[in-house]
Design an enzyme around this catalytic site. Structure first.
Site, PDB file in Angstrom:
ATOM      1  N   HIS A 124       5.554   6.429  -0.701  1.00 57.29           N
ATOM      2  CA  HIS A 124       6.510   5.024  -0.991  1.00 57.29           C
ATOM      3  C   HIS A 124       5.731   3.960  -0.461  1.00 57.29           C
ATOM      4  O   HIS A 124       4.456   3.944   0.040  1.00 57.29           O
ATOM      5  CB  HIS A 124       7.940   4.912  -0.280  1.00 57.29           C
ATOM      6  CG  HIS A 124       7.432   5.065   1.291  1.00 57.29           C
ATOM      7  ND1 HIS A 124       7.350   5.894   2.190  1.00 57.29           N
ATOM      8  CD2 HIS A 124       7.604   3.771   2.106  1.00 57.29           C
ATOM      9  CE1 HIS A 124       6.979   5.784   3.395  1.00 57.29           C
ATOM     10  NE2 HIS A 124       7.217   4.502   3.246  1.00 57.29           N
TER      11      HIS A 124
ATOM     12  N   HIS B  55       0.779  -1.256   0.012  1.00 61.15           N
ATOM     13  CA  HIS B  55      -0.148  -0.025   0.091  1.00 61.15           C
ATOM     14  C   HIS B  55       0.945   1.216   0.079  1.00 61.15           C
ATOM     15  O   HIS B  55       2.143   1.275   0.365  1.00 61.15           O
ATOM     16  CB  HIS B  55      -0.947   0.069   1.414  1.00 61.15           C
ATOM     17  CG  HIS B  55      -0.149   0.100   2.552  1.00 61.15           C
ATOM     18  ND1 HIS B  55       0.721  -1.082   3.053  1.00 61.15           N
ATOM     19  CD2 HIS B  55       0.463   1.360   3.088  1.00 61.15           C
ATOM     20  CE1 HIS B  55       1.515  -0.420   4.099  1.00 61.15           C
ATOM     21  NE2 HIS B  55       1.359   0.950   4.286  1.00 61.15           N
TER      22      HIS B  55
HETATM   23  P1  2AM Z   1       6.583   2.280   6.354  1.00 57.23           P
HETATM   24  O1  2AM Z   1       5.620   1.125   5.298  1.00 57.23           O
HETATM   25  O2  2AM Z   1       7.368   3.321   5.710  1.00 57.23           O
HETATM   26  O3  2AM Z   1       6.777   1.541   7.569  1.00 57.23           O
HETATM   27  C1  2AM Z   1       1.642   0.891   8.569  1.00 57.23           C
HETATM   28  O4  2AM Z   1       2.298   0.723   9.514  1.00 57.23           O
HETATM   29  C2  2AM Z   1       1.925   1.984   7.667  1.00 57.23           C
HETATM   30  O5  2AM Z   1       2.157   3.246   8.488  1.00 57.23           O
HETATM   31  C3  2AM Z   1       3.128   2.017   6.684  1.00 57.23           C
HETATM   32  O6  2AM Z   1       3.037   2.287   5.693  1.00 57.23           O
HETATM   33  C4  2AM Z   1       4.169   2.440   7.627  1.00 57.23           C
HETATM   34  O7  2AM Z   1       5.257   3.117   6.830  1.00 57.23           O
HETATM   35  C5  2AM Z   1       3.319   3.791   8.074  1.00 57.23           C
HETATM   36  N1  2AM Z   1       3.835   4.415   9.469  1.00 57.23           N
HETATM   37  C6  2AM Z   1       4.038   3.312  10.337  1.00 57.23           C
HETATM   38  N2  2AM Z   1       4.662   4.170  11.675  1.00 57.23           N
HETATM   39  C7  2AM Z   1       4.697   5.495  11.083  1.00 57.23           C
HETATM   40  C8  2AM Z   1       5.083   6.779  11.680  1.00 57.23           C
HETATM   41  N3  2AM Z   1       5.670   6.753  12.909  1.00 57.23           N
HETATM   42  N4  2AM Z   1       4.993   7.765  10.881  1.00 57.23           N
HETATM   43  C9  2AM Z   1       4.595   7.777   9.423  1.00 57.23           C
HETATM   44  N5  2AM Z   1       4.203   6.429   8.878  1.00 57.23           N
HETATM   45  C10 2AM Z   1       4.483   5.332   9.788  1.00 57.23           C
END
Ligand code: 2AM
Length: 176
Positions: free
Chosen positions: A125, A43
């Protein structure tokens, strides 16, 4: 039982694109590079909300339902590695204005509702691999998939039986 849930707004990859991406990923990265994200979990996060109470969730859903914005499309032609979080990601070199506007709106609504928002700029991303903390030879190019976003969704992150699964709670159309 706690009534708060770990939530985020995201764009869903269509099933066919999920399959194309995971087939390519299996050839582009050796297994030891990192832990592949399950196809159904691929996603693009628009706004991460953290742990949200039922009341706040309902307010954020109402605000999301009032968003009226056209759909947009992008070419997934960028790849990168963030060694600190150990993430290998797929992105776009030219983020469409609609994507940036939608993320900005959801992030500002979240901030106004009291959800902490990172001061780091939004970097759209799709996480492909996790636990990739060693240097990675990132391929020079992707097949350049086209990704059209016609809706966005609210997801809950559920951790059970040692696995993370993202469950769609609600979805809204982007108008044409
Ligand atoms: P990531 O894939 O770069 O880890 C569910 O966890 C989604 O939320 C993922 O896309 C994750 O990004 C994002 N996510 C998790 N923790 C986060 C944070 N503290 N700040 C921003 N995005 C976050």
């Amino acid at each position: 039982m706690s009534s708060s849930r770990r939530l985020f707004f995201a764009l869903t990859l269509p099933d066919a694109l999920q399959q194309q991406v995971i087939r390519w990923r299996a050839e582009a990265f050796a297994p030891e590079v990192g832990r592949p994200v399950a196809a159904a979990n691929l996603h693009l996060t628009l706004a991460f909300l953290g742990d949200v109470s039922a009341q706040k969730e309902s307010a954020l859903k109402k605000l999301a339902g009032r968003i009226s914005q056209p759909g947009f499309s992008m070419v997934l032609d960028d790849l990168g590695h963030w060694p600190r979080p150990g993430v290998v990601w797929l992105g776009t070199r030219r983020a469409p204005r609609g994507l940036l506007q939608l993320a900005e709106l959801l992030r500002s609504q979240a901030a106004r509702s009291g959800c902490y928002q990172s001061p780091m700029p939004f970097h759209p991303h799709i996480t492909l691999l996790r636990s990739a903390t060693q240097p990675v030879a990132v391929p020079p190019a992707t097949p350049g998939w086209n990704f059209s976003a016609d809706e966005f969704a609210l997801y809950q992150s559920v951790f059970e039986n040692g696995r993370t699964r993202y469950q769609m709670l609600d979805q809204w159309s982007l108008t044409h």
